[in-house]
Design a protein around this motif. Structure first.
Motif, mmCIF file in Angstrom:
data_model
loop_
_atom_site.group_PDB
_atom_site.id
_atom_site.type_symbol
_atom_site.label_atom_id
_atom_site.label_comp_id
_atom_site.label_asym_id
_atom_site.label_seq_id
_atom_site.Cartn_x
_atom_site.Cartn_y
_atom_site.Cartn_z
ATOM 1 N N VAL A 1 0.709 -1.192 0.033
ATOM 2 C CA VAL A 1 -0.072 0.185 -0.078
ATOM 3 C C VAL A 1 0.835 1.145 -0.012
ATOM 4 O O VAL A 1 0.490 2.072 -0.712
ATOM 5 N N LEU A 2 1.927 1.427 0.750
ATOM 6 C CA LEU A 2 2.635 2.353 0.815
ATOM 7 C C LEU A 2 3.317 2.494 -0.476
ATOM 8 O O LEU A 2 3.492 3.661 -0.891
ATOM 9 N N ASN A 3 3.924 1.521 -1.066
ATOM 10 C CA ASN A 3 4.348 1.551 -2.398
ATOM 11 C C ASN A 3 3.441 2.104 -3.488
ATOM 12 O O ASN A 3 3.893 3.043 -4.540
ATOM 13 N N ASN A 4 2.366 1.727 -3.499
ATOM 14 C CA ASN A 4 1.341 1.972 -4.277
ATOM 15 C C ASN A 4 0.930 3.347 -4.329
ATOM 16 O O ASN A 4 0.477 4.374 -5.106
ATOM 17 N N MET A 5 0.741 3.914 -2.841
ATOM 18 C CA MET A 5 0.502 5.349 -2.775
ATOM 19 C C MET A 5 1.775 6.145 -3.111
ATOM 20 O O MET A 5 1.379 7.120 -4.116
ATOM 21 N N TYR A 6 2.853 5.951 -3.119
ATOM 22 C CA TYR A 6 4.115 6.618 -3.547
ATOM 23 C C TYR A 6 4.025 6.730 -5.063
ATOM 24 O O TYR A 6 4.303 7.921 -5.637
ATOM 25 N N ALA A 7 3.863 5.759 -5.584
ATOM 26 C CA ALA A 7 4.053 5.429 -7.101
ATOM 27 C C ALA A 7 2.670 6.013 -7.687
ATOM 28 O O ALA A 7 2.564 5.936 -9.232
ATOM 29 N N ASN A 8 1.564 6.125 -6.933
ATOM 30 C CA ASN A 8 0.210 6.061 -7.574
ATOM 31 C C ASN A 8 -0.121 4.984 -8.412
ATOM 32 O O ASN A 8 -0.481 5.226 -9.712
ATOM 33 N N ASP A 9 0.027 3.759 -8.083
ATOM 34 C CA ASP A 9 -0.144 2.639 -8.979
ATOM 35 C C ASP A 9 -1.257 1.791 -8.027
ATOM 36 O O ASP A 9 -0.522 0.899 -7.307
ATOM 37 N N GLY A 10 -2.308 1.650 -8.674
ATOM 38 C CA GLY A 10 -3.361 0.648 -8.379
ATOM 39 C C GLY A 10 -3.696 1.159 -6.863
ATOM 40 O O GLY A 10 -4.209 0.388 -6.044
ATOM 41 N N TYR A 11 -3.894 2.379 -6.597
ATOM 42 C CA TYR A 11 -4.253 3.137 -5.118
ATOM 43 C C TYR A 11 -5.520 3.920 -5.543
ATOM 44 O O TYR A 11 -5.211 4.821 -6.501
ATOM 45 N N THR A 12 -6.508 3.721 -4.860
ATOM 46 C CA THR A 12 -7.765 4.625 -4.926
ATOM 47 C C THR A 12 -7.525 5.680 -3.885
ATOM 48 O O THR A 12 -7.860 5.604 -2.504
ATOM 49 N N TRP A 13 -7.748 6.976 -4.249
ATOM 50 C CA TRP A 13 -7.278 8.129 -3.372
ATOM 51 C C TRP A 13 -8.981 8.460 -2.965
ATOM 52 O O TRP A 13 -9.588 8.647 -3.961
ATOM 53 N N THR A 14 -8.989 8.791 -1.763
ATOM 54 C CA THR A 14 -10.391 9.297 -1.298
ATOM 55 C C THR A 14 -10.187 10.661 -0.445
ATOM 56 O O THR A 14 -9.164 10.856 -0.106
ATOM 57 N N GLY A 15 -11.333 11.137 -0.188
ATOM 58 C CA GLY A 15 -11.667 12.424 0.604
ATOM 59 C C GLY A 15 -11.714 13.603 -0.163
ATOM 60 O O GLY A 15 -11.464 13.537 -1.450
ATOM 61 N N ASP A 16 -11.792 14.630 0.395
ATOM 62 C CA ASP A 16 -12.262 15.989 -0.288
ATOM 63 C C ASP A 16 -10.874 16.425 -1.153
ATOM 64 O O ASP A 16 -11.161 17.255 -2.001
ATOM 65 N N ASP A 17 -9.616 15.849 -0.763
ATOM 66 C CA ASP A 17 -8.647 16.536 -1.336
ATOM 67 C C ASP A 17 -8.464 15.930 -2.830
ATOM 68 O O ASP A 17 -7.737 16.429 -3.702
ATOM 69 N N PHE A 18 -9.314 14.851 -2.889
ATOM 70 C CA PHE A 18 -9.189 14.285 -4.211
ATOM 71 C C PHE A 18 -10.650 13.917 -4.993
ATOM 72 O O PHE A 18 -11.098 12.817 -4.866
ATOM 73 N N PRO A 19 -11.193 15.069 -5.358
ATOM 74 C CA PRO A 19 -12.656 15.086 -6.224
ATOM 75 C C PRO A 19 -12.282 14.052 -7.199
ATOM 76 O O PRO A 19 -13.406 13.617 -7.874
ATOM 77 N N SER A 20 -11.281 14.030 -8.024
ATOM 78 C CA SER A 20 -11.104 12.937 -9.121
ATOM 79 C C SER A 20 -9.665 12.295 -8.768
ATOM 80 O O SER A 20 -8.900 12.845 -8.121
ATOM 81 N N GLN A 21 -9.485 11.219 -9.458
ATOM 82 C CA GLN A 21 -8.472 10.132 -9.029
ATOM 83 C C GLN A 21 -7.199 11.047 -9.928
ATOM 84 O O GLN A 21 -7.370 11.233 -11.008
ATOM 85 N N PRO A 22 -6.056 11.433 -9.162
ATOM 86 C CA PRO A 22 -5.030 12.232 -9.683
ATOM 87 C C PRO A 22 -3.874 11.089 -10.562
ATOM 88 O O PRO A 22 -3.994 10.059 -10.351
ATOM 89 N N THR A 23 -3.524 11.809 -11.691
ATOM 90 C CA THR A 23 -2.679 10.965 -12.632
ATOM 91 C C THR A 23 -1.085 11.442 -12.241
ATOM 92 O O THR A 23 -0.418 10.391 -12.743
ATOM 93 N N LYS A 24 -0.729 12.083 -11.393
ATOM 94 C CA LYS A 24 0.435 12.329 -10.871
ATOM 95 C C LYS A 24 1.088 11.366 -9.717
ATOM 96 O O LYS A 24 0.245 10.479 -9.256
ATOM 97 N N ASP A 25 2.467 11.448 -9.541
ATOM 98 C CA ASP A 25 2.692 10.647 -8.265
ATOM 99 C C ASP A 25 3.965 11.454 -7.624
ATOM 100 O O ASP A 25 4.342 12.185 -8.182
ATOM 101 N N LEU A 26 4.359 10.640 -6.387
ATOM 102 C CA LEU A 26 5.412 11.438 -5.886
ATOM 103 C C LEU A 26 6.884 10.854 -6.132
ATOM 104 O O LEU A 26 7.845 11.390 -6.435
ATOM 105 N N GLU A 27 6.723 9.369 -6.394
ATOM 106 C CA GLU A 27 7.985 8.596 -6.663
ATOM 107 C C GLU A 27 8.765 9.189 -7.848
ATOM 108 O O GLU A 27 9.899 9.396 -7.755
ATOM 109 N N SER A 28 8.191 9.525 -9.003
ATOM 110 C CA SER A 28 8.957 9.823 -10.339
ATOM 111 C C SER A 28 9.672 11.259 -9.912
ATOM 112 O O SER A 28 10.546 11.603 -10.634
ATOM 113 N N LYS A 29 9.218 12.129 -9.105
ATOM 114 C CA LYS A 29 9.798 13.369 -8.770
ATOM 115 C C LYS A 29 10.473 13.408 -7.503
ATOM 116 O O LYS A 29 10.909 14.502 -7.352
#
Length: 362
Positions: free
Chosen positions: A75-103
Motif C-alpha cells: 500500500v505504501l509503495n502504491n501510494m508513492y507511485a500512484n499505482d493501483g491505489y484509490t485516493w479518497t476524501g475531499d482532497d481528491f475530487p477526481s483520481q489524480p494521474t501524478k505521483d510522488l515517486e517519479s519526482k
C-alpha cells in the motif's frame, strides 16, 4: 493593487526600480500584490502535496498502542507511485494521474522505498516497546510514535524527507533551472490555461511551495513548506519569498530576464533559509526535550530531515559537504544523543546558513 517595475537598459547595464519610466529604452509592467496571473496551472503539484498528506496519515495509523495496526508495504509503495491505489476524501475530487515517486531525487527515491519495507516490518505490534537498538512504539504526549532502532520516527522521515527530496528538489533544482526557465524555453506560445512553457514551469515551482495566491496575508490551508516558512518568518523574514515568486512570474510574462534572474535567486536563497532555520528550530526543540524520549525523538527526526533537505538545492549556499558535517556532529542515534552533540550540530548549521544571530531564538 499593483506596483510598476521598470527595467532600464543603457549599454551593458541593467537596473530595476519601482518608478515609472518615460524613455524608449524602458519596459514597464505591473507586479500584482498576489500570485494572480492569467493561465496559471499547478494542479499536479497540489495533487502531490495532498498525496503526501494522505501517505503520512496512513503511516501514522501505526501509532496505536491499543490495537495492532500493521502497515502494508505494498500500500505504501502504491501510494508513492500512484499505482493501483484509490485516493479518497475531499482532497481528491477526481483520481489524480501524478505521483510522488517519479519526482523524488533518484538516490532518495531508493531510500524511501527501503523505509516502506522497514516500517511495515516493524509495525503491527501494539506491545512492541522501542528502546536503543529495538524498533517499536514510544509514548509521546497522549499517544505514541513508531520509531526505528536508532530512535528515528518513521512518519517524519517520510513526511519531512519528501518535503526535501521531492518538493524542495523539484521547486529549486528542477523547475527553477535553465532547463525549465532558461533562454531556450518557449516564452511566446501561450497554451490555454497554462501560459507559455516558461510561465508554466515557474508556476509549477510555486505549486510545490504550498501556499494560497494571497499568502502571507492569507495563511489558511498552508501545506508543508508554506507552513514552516510562515513559522520562521518572525525571526528570519522568510515570507519575503512570496514577493520573489510574484516578481519572478511578472518578470517572465514581461520578458524581463534580469528581473526573472533576481527573483529566482531570492526564491532559492529564502527557501533554503526556511529549511535551515527550521532545522535549527528542531535542534533547539531536541535540546529543550532532551530528557523526554518521545518529544526528543520527534523533534530530532524532524530536524534531521530538514537538514537533509538542504542538499537538494543545487544553488544553495549550504553544500552537501556541509550537510554531511552537520549530521556527523549530531549523530544518527537519537537514543544516545547528547546535549553537546545537538548543540554542536545546531551551531555548525547556523554558521553555514548565516543564522548565528538568531540560532538560540529559533
Amino acid at each position: 493593487t499593483t506596483t510598476t517595475t521598470t527595467t532600464t537598459t543603457t549599454d551593458d547595464t541593467t537596473s530595476t526600480d519601482d518608478t515609472t519610466a518615460t524613455d524608449d529604452t524602458t519596459a514597464d509592467y505591473d507586479v500584482p500584490e498576489t500570485y494572480n496571473f492569467s493561465n496559471v496551472s499547478y494542479g499536479g503539484q497540489t495533487d502531490r502535496l495532498n498525496m503526501l498528506k494522505a501517505l503520512t496519515a496512513y503511516i501514522k495509523t501505526s501509532h496505536n498502542d491499543s490495537v495492532d495496526v500493521k502497515l502494508d508495504a505494498s500500500v505504501l509503495n502504491n501510494m508513492y507511485a500512484n499505482d493501483g491505489y484509490t485516493w479518497t476524501g475531499d482532497d481528491f475530487p477526481s483520481q489524480p494521474t501524478k505521483d510522488l515517486e517519479s519526482k523524488t531525487e533518484a538516490d532518495a527515491q531508493a531510500e524511501v522505498i527501503a523505509l516502506f519495507t522497514e516500517m511495515a516490518d516493524n509495525s503491527g505490534d501494539k506491545d512492541a516497546v522501542a528502546s536503543n537498538g529495538v524498533a517499536g512504539l514510544v509514548p509521546r504526549g497522549s499517544g505514541h510514535i513508531l520509531v526505528n532502532a536508532k530512535g528515528q520516527e518513521y512518519a517524519q522521515l517520510i513526511d519531512k524527507g519528501l518535503m526535501g527530496s521531492c518538493f524542495y528538489y523539484q521547486g529549486t533544482s528542477k523547475y527553477l533551472s535553465d532547463e525549465k526557465i532558461g533562454d531556450a524555453v518557449d516564452n511566446e506560445t501561450v497554451a490555454d490555461e497554462k501560459g507559455t512553457d516558461k510561465e508554466h514551469h515557474f508556476d509549477e515551482a510555486f505549486g510545490y511551495f504550498g501556499v494560497p495566491i494571497d499568502f502571507p496575508t492569507n495563511t489558511e490551508g498552508l501545506l508543508f513548506w508554506g507552513k514552516y516558512c510562515n513559522k520562521r518568518d518572525g525571526l528570519a523574514n522568510t515570507n519575503d519569498i512570496m514577493d520573489a515568486f510574484i516578481k519572478g512570474r511578472a518578470a517572465i510574462s514581461a520578458k524581463d530576464k534580469s528581473g526573472q534572474d533576481a527573483a529566482v535567486a531570492d526564491i532559492k536563497e529564502l527557501w533554503e533559509k526556511a529549511a535551515a532555520a527550521t532545522g535549527v528550530h528542531y535542534l533547539n526543540d531536541g535540546l529543550a526535550n532532551i530528557s523526554n524520549d518521545g518529544d526528543r525523538i520527534h523533534s530530532l527526526t524532524e530536524g534531521y530531515a530538514f537538514i537533509e533537505a538542504l542538499r537538494y538545492n543545487i544553488d544553495g549556499s549550504v553544500t552537501g559537504a556541509d550537510v554531511d558535517a552537520v549530521l556527523a556532529a549530531l549523530g544518527d542515534n537519537f537514543w544516545t544523543v547528547t546535549e553537546s552533540q545537538i548543540e554542536a550540530a545546531r551551531n555548525l548549521l547556523a554558521e553555514k546558513a548565516g543564522l548565528e544571530d538568531i540560532k538560540t531564538d529559533l
